[in-house]
Scaffold this motif. Structure first.
Motif, mmCIF file in Angstrom:
data_model
loop_
_atom_site.group_PDB
_atom_site.id
_atom_site.type_symbol
_atom_site.label_atom_id
_atom_site.label_comp_id
_atom_site.label_asym_id
_atom_site.label_seq_id
_atom_site.Cartn_x
_atom_site.Cartn_y
_atom_site.Cartn_z
ATOM 1 N N THR A 33 35.269 44.088 54.707
ATOM 2 C CA THR A 33 36.588 43.693 54.213
ATOM 3 C C THR A 33 37.423 44.866 53.711
ATOM 4 O OG1 THR A 33 35.673 43.264 52.020
ATOM 5 C CG2 THR A 33 35.776 41.402 53.546
ATOM 6 N N SER A 34 36.903 46.073 53.863
ATOM 7 C CA SER A 34 37.648 47.229 53.359
ATOM 8 C C SER A 34 37.743 48.304 54.439
ATOM 9 C CB SER A 34 36.957 47.801 52.127
ATOM 10 O OG SER A 34 35.663 48.244 52.468
ATOM 11 N N GLY A 35 38.584 49.269 54.185
ATOM 12 C CA GLY A 35 38.697 50.415 55.072
ATOM 13 C C GLY A 35 39.238 50.072 56.441
ATOM 14 N N TYR A 36 38.706 50.749 57.435
ATOM 15 C CA TYR A 36 39.242 50.638 58.788
ATOM 16 C C TYR A 36 38.886 49.326 59.475
ATOM 17 C CZ TYR A 36 34.575 52.593 59.360
ATOM 18 O OH TYR A 36 33.245 52.830 59.261
ATOM 19 N N LEU A 37 37.850 48.638 59.024
ATOM 20 C CA LEU A 37 37.484 47.375 59.677
ATOM 21 C C LEU A 37 38.389 46.234 59.241
ATOM 22 C CD1 LEU A 37 33.595 47.423 59.675
ATOM 23 C CD2 LEU A 37 35.130 47.692 61.607
ATOM 24 N N SER A 38 38.590 46.090 57.942
ATOM 25 C CA SER A 38 39.418 45.021 57.368
ATOM 26 C C SER A 38 39.174 43.675 58.053
ATOM 27 C CB SER A 38 40.894 45.398 57.439
ATOM 28 O OG SER A 38 41.146 46.486 56.604
ATOM 29 N N PHE A 39 37.916 43.318 58.186
ATOM 30 C CA PHE A 39 37.537 42.044 58.777
ATOM 31 C C PHE A 39 37.942 40.928 57.835
ATOM 32 C CE2 PHE A 39 34.738 38.978 60.786
ATOM 33 C CZ PHE A 39 34.807 39.378 62.107
ATOM 34 N N ARG A 40 38.527 39.889 58.349
ATOM 35 C CA ARG A 40 39.057 38.810 57.520
ATOM 36 C C ARG A 40 37.945 37.829 57.130
ATOM 37 N NH1 ARG A 40 43.530 40.962 56.488
ATOM 38 N NH2 ARG A 40 45.149 41.155 58.043
ATOM 39 N N LEU A 41 37.424 38.023 55.931
ATOM 40 C CA LEU A 41 36.486 37.067 55.361
ATOM 41 C C LEU A 41 37.169 36.421 54.169
ATOM 42 C CD1 LEU A 41 33.090 39.005 55.334
ATOM 43 C CD2 LEU A 41 33.725 37.106 56.801
ATOM 44 N N GLY A 42 36.911 35.164 53.932
ATOM 45 C CA GLY A 42 37.535 34.480 52.808
ATOM 46 C C GLY A 42 37.016 34.993 51.472
ATOM 47 N N ASP A 43 37.716 34.652 50.409
ATOM 48 C CA ASP A 43 37.332 35.086 49.068
ATOM 49 C C ASP A 43 35.940 34.603 48.679
ATOM 50 O OD1 ASP A 43 39.656 36.497 48.688
ATOM 51 O OD2 ASP A 43 40.644 34.912 47.524
ATOM 52 N N GLU A 44 35.475 33.520 49.304
ATOM 53 C CA GLU A 44 34.153 32.999 48.959
ATOM 54 C C GLU A 44 33.031 33.951 49.358
ATOM 55 O OE1 GLU A 44 35.187 31.163 52.990
ATOM 56 O OE2 GLU A 44 36.244 31.555 51.129
ATOM 57 N N TYR A 45 33.325 34.968 50.164
ATOM 58 C CA TYR A 45 32.328 35.957 50.565
ATOM 59 C C TYR A 45 32.329 37.176 49.635
ATOM 60 C CZ TYR A 45 31.650 33.472 54.958
ATOM 61 O OH TYR A 45 31.344 32.525 55.895
ATOM 62 N N LYS A 46 33.342 37.295 48.797
ATOM 63 C CA LYS A 46 33.475 38.464 47.927
ATOM 64 C C LYS A 46 32.851 38.203 46.558
ATOM 65 C CE LYS A 46 37.805 39.722 50.155
ATOM 66 N NZ LYS A 46 39.248 39.851 49.977
ATOM 67 N N VAL A 47 32.648 39.273 45.817
ATOM 68 C CA VAL A 47 32.181 39.145 44.439
ATOM 69 C C VAL A 47 33.338 38.579 43.619
ATOM 70 C CG1 VAL A 47 31.360 40.393 42.403
ATOM 71 C CG2 VAL A 47 30.604 41.100 44.677
ATOM 72 N N PRO A 48 33.131 37.476 42.876
ATOM 73 C CA PRO A 48 34.225 36.923 42.070
ATOM 74 C C PRO A 48 34.692 37.936 41.022
ATOM 75 C CG PRO A 48 32.297 35.475 42.033
ATOM 76 C CD PRO A 48 31.902 36.719 42.741
ATOM 77 N N THR A 49 35.999 38.123 40.935
ATOM 78 C CA THR A 49 36.581 39.118 40.038
ATOM 79 C C THR A 49 37.597 38.451 39.120
ATOM 80 O OG1 THR A 49 36.360 40.724 41.823
ATOM 81 C CG2 THR A 49 37.724 41.372 39.997
ATOM 82 N N ALA A 50 37.618 38.898 37.878
ATOM 83 C CA ALA A 50 38.546 38.348 36.898
ATOM 84 C C ALA A 50 39.963 38.837 37.167
ATOM 85 C CB ALA A 50 38.123 38.765 35.493
ATOM 86 N N LYS A 51 40.890 37.934 37.054
ATOM 87 C CA LYS A 51 42.321 38.245 37.146
ATOM 88 C C LYS A 51 42.887 38.215 35.728
ATOM 89 C CE LYS A 51 42.424 37.470 41.787
ATOM 90 N NZ LYS A 51 41.128 37.962 42.145
ATOM 91 N N ALA A 52 44.152 38.520 35.588
ATOM 92 C CA ALA A 52 44.789 38.430 34.280
ATOM 93 C C ALA A 52 44.660 36.992 33.779
ATOM 94 C CB ALA A 52 46.247 38.845 34.365
ATOM 95 N N GLY A 53 44.285 36.828 32.526
ATOM 96 C CA GLY A 53 44.129 35.493 31.960
ATOM 97 C C GLY A 53 43.255 35.499 30.723
ATOM 98 N N THR A 54 42.855 34.309 30.298
ATOM 99 C CA THR A 54 42.043 34.145 29.098
ATOM 100 C C THR A 54 40.608 33.817 29.485
ATOM 101 O OG1 THR A 54 43.981 33.312 27.918
ATOM 102 C CG2 THR A 54 41.844 32.855 26.926
ATOM 103 N N TYR A 55 39.665 34.452 28.812
ATOM 104 C CA TYR A 55 38.238 34.281 29.083
ATOM 105 C C TYR A 55 37.507 34.037 27.780
ATOM 106 C CZ TYR A 55 39.630 35.990 33.566
ATOM 107 O OH TYR A 55 40.264 36.103 34.768
ATOM 108 N N MET A 56 36.408 33.303 27.854
ATOM 109 C CA MET A 56 35.594 33.015 26.671
ATOM 110 C C MET A 56 34.390 33.946 26.643
ATOM 111 S SD MET A 56 36.999 30.746 24.812
ATOM 112 C CE MET A 56 35.639 30.638 23.672
ATOM 113 N N ILE A 57 34.148 34.516 25.480
ATOM 114 C CA ILE A 57 32.981 35.367 25.248
ATOM 115 C C ILE A 57 32.054 34.612 24.309
ATOM 116 C CG2 ILE A 57 32.166 37.550 24.284
ATOM 117 C CD1 ILE A 57 33.941 38.078 26.598
ATOM 118 N N LYS A 58 30.778 34.562 24.646
ATOM 119 C CA LYS A 58 29.792 33.940 23.769
ATOM 120 C C LYS A 58 28.627 34.910 23.624
ATOM 121 C CE LYS A 58 26.755 30.391 24.702
ATOM 122 N NZ LYS A 58 26.425 29.032 25.140
#
Length: 135
Positions: free
Chosen positions: A87-112
């Motif tokens: 999904t990166s560099g020269y290949l840029s193969f189109r895989l959906g987000d479900e194949y990637k490592v989930p990453t936090a976006k701007a927002g609110t998160y809970m810490i425990k």
């Protein structure tokens, strides 16, 4: 007794980490990634087919390394990082987000934080980087 740290978002993504319980002030550096779920059998089949086809079509050593790393992966994180070449560099193969490592976006998160019977909870705010344009 170790300290268990859990970071969660509103969608159920979690990051779990075990920290040492030692006196003093501590800093935790979160890479904004959550612990990924294992691939479904269908996703694994799709990835294997893609990697097989790419290794037959191209002689890039990066593809062979990705295939070997995917097959050797012992954790969901290792498996997802192994295919990041697709999904990166020269290949840029189109895989959906479900194949990637989930990453936090701007927002609110809970810490425990849990230590024995004691539990501490707090929300944190992840703000967008002002130097990076939104996509």
């Amino acid at each position: 007794e170790d300290v268990l740290l859990e970071i969660t978002d509103q969608y159920g993504h979690k990051k779990l980490d075990t920290l040492q319980n030692t006196p003093g002030i501590h800093r935790y550096r979160w890479d904004l990634q959550f612990d990924p779920a294992p691939f479904t059998p269908e996703q694994e089949k799709n990835i294997r087919e893609i990697l097989d086809n790419l290794t037959r079509q191209y002689s890039f050593s990066a593809i062979r390394r990705a295939k070997a790393a995917f097959e050797a992966a012992k954790t969901p994180l290792e498996a997802r990082k192994a295919i990041s070449i697709l999904t990166s560099g020269y290949l840029s193969f189109r895989l959906g987000d479900e194949y990637k490592v989930p990453t936090a976006k701007a927002g609110t998160y809970m810490i425990k934080m849990s230590v024995g019977d004691q539990v501490f909870k707090r929300s944190i705010q992840v703000r967008p980087d002002p130097l990076v344009a939104e996509r």
